[in-house]
Design a protein around this motif. Structure first.
Motif, short mmCIF file in Angstrom:
data_model
loop_
_atom_site.label_atom_id
_atom_site.label_comp_id
_atom_site.label_asym_id
_atom_site.label_seq_id
_atom_site.Cartn_x
_atom_site.Cartn_y
_atom_site.Cartn_z
N SER A 1 5.54 7.93 28.00
CA SER A 1 4.47 7.58 27.08
C SER A 1 3.24 8.46 27.30
CB SER A 1 4.07 6.11 27.24
OG SER A 1 2.93 5.80 26.46
N GLY B 1 -1.81 -1.06 29.99
CA GLY B 1 -1.22 -1.81 28.90
C GLY B 1 -1.45 -1.19 27.54
N SER B 2 -1.17 -1.97 26.49
CA SER B 2 -1.25 -1.46 25.13
C SER B 2 -2.63 -1.64 24.51
CB SER B 2 -0.21 -2.17 24.25
OG SER B 2 -0.38 -3.58 24.30
N ASP B 3 -3.56 -2.29 25.22
CA ASP B 3 -4.93 -2.45 24.75
C ASP B 3 -5.89 -1.74 25.69
OD1 ASP B 3 -4.19 -4.15 22.57
OD2 ASP B 3 -4.03 -5.84 23.97
N SER C 1 4.54 -0.79 25.86
CA SER C 1 3.70 -1.92 26.29
C SER C 1 3.09 -1.67 27.66
CB SER C 1 4.53 -3.20 26.33
OG SER C 1 5.63 -3.06 27.22
N SER C 2 3.64 -0.67 28.37
CA SER C 2 3.12 -0.37 29.70
C SER C 2 3.39 1.09 30.03
CB SER C 2 3.80 -1.26 30.75
OG SER C 2 3.35 -0.94 32.05
N CYS C 3 2.41 1.74 30.68
CA CYS C 3 2.60 3.11 31.13
C CYS C 3 1.81 3.31 32.42
CB CYS C 3 2.18 4.11 30.05
SG CYS C 3 0.47 3.94 29.52
N LYS D 1 -5.61 3.12 27.56
CA LYS D 1 -4.45 2.32 27.13
C LYS D 1 -3.27 3.27 26.90
CE LYS D 1 -4.65 2.10 22.04
NZ LYS D 1 -3.22 2.25 21.77
N CYS D 2 -2.08 2.71 26.75
CA CYS D 2 -0.90 3.52 26.45
C CYS D 2 -1.08 4.20 25.09
CB CYS D 2 0.36 2.66 26.41
SG CYS D 2 0.82 2.00 28.02
N SER E 1 2.85 4.08 20.49
CA SER E 1 2.74 2.79 19.80
C SER E 1 3.80 1.79 20.24
CB SER E 1 2.85 3.02 18.29
OG SER E 1 4.08 3.67 17.97
N ASN E 2 4.93 2.26 20.71
CA ASN E 2 6.01 1.36 21.11
C ASN E 2 6.04 1.08 22.61
OD1 ASN E 2 6.75 3.88 21.87
ND2 ASN E 2 8.84 3.79 21.06
#
Length: 881
Positions: free
Chosen positions: A287, A255-257, A237-239, A230-231, A234-235
């Motif tokens: 990120s 994604g963030s999860d 939402s996509s990487c 995941k990314c 913390s800020n």
């Protein structure tokens, strides 16, 4: 290649147990970094060990036990045994230690289709108490090396596929490291670069913009690679995450999860078992990326060499494109310059030798006086010294380890003859009332190479053939005469003035009164301390040479040289400013103030050579325990050569340029011995530097470093067990850590035919990223240096510093490098030249570094510091007749 596997949660089929008795007899004395709580007695330790798997057969060989106190720089060997049947007692002081056990494990099991041999390791902390027994249990894990030739990998799954690699970040110790600690290294079958440990979290965080990578080997018939990630920011939402290997490369949006990302590589290879190196990279520009696990699947088990099955030893290929010598490395220390008695027997000659534009004879002191000539010319009386005890050191060299042995003579004289051209010379010694004894010697030339020899004159008071210049004035300086030595100078009006005191003689106010051209040869005899001087004009450095010009503003070349093997500057160094044609030679420098030699501002054609530089005074900063710079050059100083200098455990060898500079100066470093010195070999800002035939010997931090648009040609040097041999700021190896160069922009290093050996020894992690790494593509400038195939090859203009965008100026292909015939050689020949000729010849003081302890140690060696601080030459009893 390097391997490391987590231990299966199974009961071991065999657990070896041994009572290791730490007996009071033979307990070694505590080292400086051992715990203060350690007592005077010894204890005993009961160790038991296993490898954690159920197999039908296993055995243990090459068993080694070592220990380390908290804060110590390395492990101390306790004992080693060929097999478990030979375990025996050893001794060690009481105290709290980290104990390390290593062994070679052989195991087999026909039901599991298993047969392999591997190296294993475990560490445990325990306290050894006086007269008591402490139990320690070791569970051996695979280490970073394997001795098995072939292994079979793969666990059968329900769908008929095989799991070739199951790598879970939570299985490794970096998950308990301090937050954001750099944990680059090998973990299991995966190599980590640019990773950060997160305390309490079961993931590895990869740095952004391609700096963070995970590398591992897979079979060519790999059907699927699954990365759980995941990314990391913390800020975000996509990487972006990229998986690549061979001709395959695919980027995924993350994604963030945490999610599983599936990659189907479809490698093309003639053999399904061929090993392919795969890299998981964080290719996002802003990120970080968190990775929890990596799974690799294939339709069959993987039978492959242990080397190909394990983690890549390079990142992605640290060893690619370099000349690594794996055999025994030796040097030829046989004497080629020994003199011989050609006639007479009135003098008992102990030793005679021709050396670098000089010669010397050591003989029994048994006469009231001596008449000494060389080729019929009287030798200056000051060049004869009398010793009650004459101490000297000779070095031997075997496979990377240098050993110095102190030897001595009693009641001898030594006479030196300086300023000799290369070739055959005759030295005649006539004791009072006796016949002459004549000694023949063959003299060698100094290697006068590099940019210092690009001017119209030669640095110092000597001609290029090694003889004194016709206008040279020789001044002998001892501890008893430094305040009273004098120089007569005649001004334009014909008035002669006598100037007294060494510092006073070297002042501009003195030299500028001379109506005629002159050069000065300052010859230091014995130990010269700061309190011996008349004064010193630099409170920071010591003796100062500033604006060395005469009345016509012509340079006054200056040589400051030592006589013989024991000339030592103690308690101060040298500051040179706005001066030309200055030479330092054949000196030992100890306990200097700030810098050993500081070439600060506007110096031209300086030559520093055959000098031994030891520790300086402890400074106020944390990185100045060994002193500040040993040999620093800055302030637009240009046309410089530093050669055959022996740096003894220097903390910061040579700063080359200031951050405020924009000058593109030319400098040469050649045949220097960086003997366990830590960093700055050199550290270059803006300058253009040729670095060749130097010996980088166990440097614990880094070798050559470039910043601020510098260009360095690093060729045919020798690197023994380097950590980071070459670095450019904010890229390559430097970008995988926290940065080494104060946030400055980078430069470019061109490298050719450098020799490396003993890589990864004694706890040193070798890191080197080049254009020869597997998978490198043109335009990828995230490297430490650019390696060329031929010396004359230019570096493409597309190769630029990642930070700053400067390119290499290719000076070496368009300019004269001013190399004397025979100066540049292949690395092995250069090694012999350095070990044989660097520093003073057979000096009165030397130090043997234990490679096993000091290669990874950048701390102060207290014993060496004490020896340097308390140095004295008490054996020298008389100078002259």
């Amino acid at each position: 290649m390097k391997r490391f596997s987590k231990i299966l949660n199974k009961v071991a089929s065999l657990a070896m147990t041994a009572m290791i008795a730490f007996c009071a007899s033979g307990c070694s004395a505590l080292e400086a970094d051992e715990p203060s709580s350690a007592g005077d007695g010894c204890g005993s330790v009961s160790i038991n060990f296993s490898h954690g798997r159920v197999v039908s057969y296993d055995s243990y060989t090459d068993i080694k036990l070592s220990y380390k106190a908290s804060g110590a720089s390395g492990f101390t060997k306790a004992a080693s045994w060929a097999s478990e049947s030979e375990l025996s007692a050893v001794s060690v002081p009481v105290g709290t230690y980290t104990f390390k056990l290593t062994a070679t494990v052989a195991m087999s099991d026909s039901e599991q289709d298993l047969s392999e041999t591997f190296s294993a390791i475990d560490e445990q902390t325990a306290t050894v108490k006086n007269g008591e027994t402490t139990d320690i249990s070791f569970t051996l894990k695979r280490t970073n090396s394997t001795v098995g030739e072939v292994v079979t990998k793969g666990e059968l799954n329900e769908d008929g596929s095989y799991t070739i690699l199951k790598w879970v970040a939570a299985d490794y110790s970096f998950t308990t490291e301090k937050n954001s600690t750099d944990i680059s290294g090998t973990f299991g079958d995966v190599k980590v670069s640019g990773g950060k440990g997160k305390a309490g979290n079961a993931y590895i965080q990869l740095s952004k913009a391609g700096a963070g990578k995970l590398s591992f080997n897979v079979p060519a018939n790999t059907s699927k690679i699954v990365v759980n990630a995941k990314c990391g920011s913390s800020n975000a939402s996509s990487c972006k995450m990229t998986v690549s290997g061979s001709t395959y490369s695919k980027e995924e949006s993350v994604g963030s999860d945490y999610s599983d990302f599936i990659f189907v590589p479809g490698f093309v290879s003639e053999n399904d078992s061929d090993a392919i190196t795969v890299t998981v990279s964080n290719t996002d520009s802003s990120s970080s990326l968190n990775v929890k696990s990596i799974m690799v699947y294939a339709p069959t088990k993987w039978t492959v060499s242990a080397e190909d099955a394990s983690a890549p030893s390079k990142n992605p290929s640290e060893n690619a494109g370099i000349y690594e010598e794996t055999g025994d490395v030796s040097v030829d220390m046989s004497a080629t310059t020994e003199g011989s008695v050609s006639s007479g027997s009135s003098v008992n000659v102990k030793k005679a030798e021709g050396w670098l534009n000089s010669a010397y004879v050591i003989f029994d002191d048994n006469a009231a006086s001596y008449t000494i000539t060389c080729d019929g010319t009287k030798v200056d009386d000051e060049l004869l010294r009398h010793y009650s005890t004459y101490k000297y050191n000779e070095n031997s060299y075997s496979d990377g380890q240098t050993t110095w042995e102190e030897k001595s003579y009693s009641n001898v004289c030594r006479v030196d003859v300086l300023g000799l051209a290369a070739g055959e010379h005759k030295i005649s010694i006539v004791p009072a009332g006796c016949e002459a004894t004549e000694i023949s010697v063959n003299v060698l030339n100094h290697d006068r190479s590099g940019y210092a020899f690009s001017g119209s004159d030669t640095p110092g008071a000597y001609n290029r053939d090694g003889t004194l210049k016709s206008n040279a004035k020789v001044i002998y300086v001892t501890k008893d005469t430094a305040k009273t030595v004098s120089l007569d100078i005649t001004n334009s009006k014909g008035v002669t003035t006598t100037y007294t005191g060494l510092q006073n003689i070297l002042r501009n106010s003195t030299l500028k009164t001379s109506a005629s051209d002159l050069s000065l040869d300052i010859r230091v005899i014995g130990k010269l301390s700061i309190d011996d001087l008349d004064t010193y004009d630099s409170s920071a450095e010591g003796l100062q040479i500033k604006t060395n010009v005469n009345a016509s503003k012509n340079p006054v070349p200056v040589t400051i040289e030592g006589v013989g093997h024991d000339a030592t500057i103690w308690g101060f160094g040298f500051l040179v400013r706005d001066s030309s044609y200055v030479e330092f030679s054949n000196l030992g420098i100890m306990c200097f103030l700030d810098d050993g030699i500081s070439l600060d501002t506007g110096n031209y054609y300086t030559w520093v050579h055959n000098v031994d530089i030891f520790y300086g005074s402890t400074g106020g900063d944390s990185d100045q325990a060994k002193g500040d710079g040993s040999l620093d050059v800055k302030g637009k100083s240009n046309w410089q050569t530093y050669s055959y200098v022996h740096f003894w455990d220097s903390g910061k060898m040579s700063l080359c340029g200031m951050s405020s500079e924009t000058a593109d100066s030319r400098l040469t470093y050649h045949h220097n011995w960086f003997d366990h010195s830590d960093s700055r070999h050199p550290r270059i800002r803006t300058q253009t530097v040729h670095i060749y035939n130097n010996y980088f010997d166990g440097n614990s931090k880094y070798g050559v470093g470039v910043t601020l648009g510098a260009s360095a040609f690093v060729e045919q040097n020798i690197f023994r067990n380097p950590h980071d041999p070459m670095m450019s700021s904010k890229q390559g190896t430097d970008a995988t850590g926290d940065g080494t160069f104060s946030g400055e922009n980078g430069g470019v290093i061109k490298a050719f035919n450098n020799m490396y050996f003993q890589l990864g020894y004694n706890g040193v992690k070798f890191q080197h990223m080049t254009n020869k790494d597997e998978g490198w593509k043109e335009g990828d400038n995230d490297i430490d240096c650019y390696i060329v195939d031929n010396r004359e090859d230019a570096v493409p203009s597309s190769v630029k510093a990642v930070a700053g965008g400067t390119s290499y100026n290719n000076f070496d292909t368009t300019e004269d490098l001013h190399l004397a015939d025979g100066s540049l050689t292949e690395p092995k020949a250069a090694l012999t030249n350095v070990v044989k000729f660097a520093g003073r010849h057979n000096p009165d003081f030397a130090w043997t570094f234990n490679n096993a302890e000091e290669d990874a140690n950048y701390g102060l060696i207290k014993e060496l510091k004490n020896a340097v601080t308390n140095y004295n030459n008490t054996g020298l009893t008389k100078i002259g007749q």
